[in-house]
Scaffold this motif. Sequence first.
Motif, PDB file in Angstrom:
ATOM      1  N   ARG A  66      -3.644  13.055  -6.939  1.00 46.16           N
ATOM      2  CA  ARG A  66      -3.150  12.644  -5.611  1.00 46.16           C
ATOM      3  C   ARG A  66      -4.315  12.350  -4.664  1.00 46.16           C
ATOM      4  NH1 ARG A  66       2.483  14.681  -4.665  1.00 46.16           N
ATOM      5  NH2 ARG A  66       3.114  15.641  -6.614  1.00 46.16           N
ATOM      6  N   SER A  76      -5.157   8.778  -2.649  1.00 46.24           N
ATOM      7  CA  SER A  76      -5.297   8.636  -1.198  1.00 46.24           C
ATOM      8  C   SER A  76      -6.586   7.921  -0.805  1.00 46.24           C
ATOM      9  CB  SER A  76      -5.203  10.001  -0.509  1.00 46.24           C
ATOM     10  OG  SER A  76      -6.309  10.802  -0.866  1.00 46.24           O
ATOM     11  N   TYR A  88      -4.339   2.657   1.506  1.00 45.15           N
ATOM     12  CA  TYR A  88      -3.365   3.654   1.042  1.00 45.15           C
ATOM     13  C   TYR A  88      -2.390   3.977   2.167  1.00 45.15           C
ATOM     14  CZ  TYR A  88      -1.486   8.264  -0.102  1.00 45.15           C
ATOM     15  OH  TYR A  88      -0.658   9.326  -0.327  1.00 45.15           O
ATOM     16  N   ALA A 100       1.138   6.428   2.457  1.00 46.43           N
ATOM     17  CA  ALA A 100       2.088   7.321   1.790  1.00 46.43           C
ATOM     18  C   ALA A 100       3.513   6.833   1.972  1.00 46.43           C
ATOM     19  CB  ALA A 100       1.948   8.739   2.333  1.00 46.43           C
ATOM     20  N   ASN A 152       4.729  11.333  -6.259  1.00 48.93           N
ATOM     21  CA  ASN A 152       3.815  10.784  -5.259  1.00 48.93           C
ATOM     22  C   ASN A 152       4.131   9.298  -5.162  1.00 48.93           C
ATOM     23  OD1 ASN A 152       1.705  10.659  -3.422  1.00 48.93           O
ATOM     24  ND2 ASN A 152       0.146  10.333  -4.995  1.00 48.93           N
ATOM     25  N   TYR A 175       3.507   5.730  -2.898  1.00 47.57           N
ATOM     26  CA  TYR A 175       2.624   5.135  -1.906  1.00 47.57           C
ATOM     27  C   TYR A 175       2.413   3.654  -2.195  1.00 47.57           C
ATOM     28  CZ  TYR A 175      -0.869   6.022  -5.585  1.00 47.57           C
ATOM     29  OH  TYR A 175      -1.549   6.069  -6.775  1.00 47.57           O
ATOM     30  N   THR A 176       1.786   2.966  -1.253  1.00 46.76           N
ATOM     31  CA  THR A 176       1.341   1.595  -1.449  1.00 46.76           C
ATOM     32  C   THR A 176      -0.161   1.565  -1.232  1.00 46.76           C
ATOM     33  OG1 THR A 176       1.721   0.986   0.856  1.00 46.76           O
ATOM     34  CG2 THR A 176       3.523   0.552  -0.687  1.00 46.76           C
TER      35      THR A 176
END
Length: 165
Positions: A90, A94, A99, A101, A110, A112-113
């Motif tokens: 994770r 990040s 990044y 979330a 987890n 995210y983009t």
Amino acid sequence: MKRLLRTFSLAFLLASPFATAADVSMAGGALHVSVPDTWVPIMQSEGETETQVFQVPGSNGADATLARVSITLQQVPNLNGFQQFSGNMRSRASGLTEYAAGKATSPTENVYTAKEGKVKLDYFERYFYSGGYAIQLRCIRPTSDARWNASFDKGCADVAARMPS
């Protein structure tokens, strides 16, 4: 002639990259999971941390080659080792470019983009602990057409459902 044709057909099937894609075996056989036949294996690493990566074809977008799924596992001594593994993964996520979330539905996910080059990608990671192994299933796809996204997401969900727990 029929025998020759049968032998040729069998040899072609065994040589096909799709023939072995259905069953994934990792960590010396400690993990077995089935993946869709259309997923093309593009990388495999072995060692303390083992990874298999699949390209997922099907999108019409120019960035379709970015759609991929990886399965990463590492032997860990206990649940604390699993938590450290997922925490490290994770933390790496990040640090990706742009990044952002997303909303996970459980503590073992987890969402995210991030950007890869100029392309914005959706990431969906699931974490599993089984038989002394920490496992990450990571599904990455460009934000392309909704119908293809649904098919991609279903494939990832199906693999997640077949992961040992």
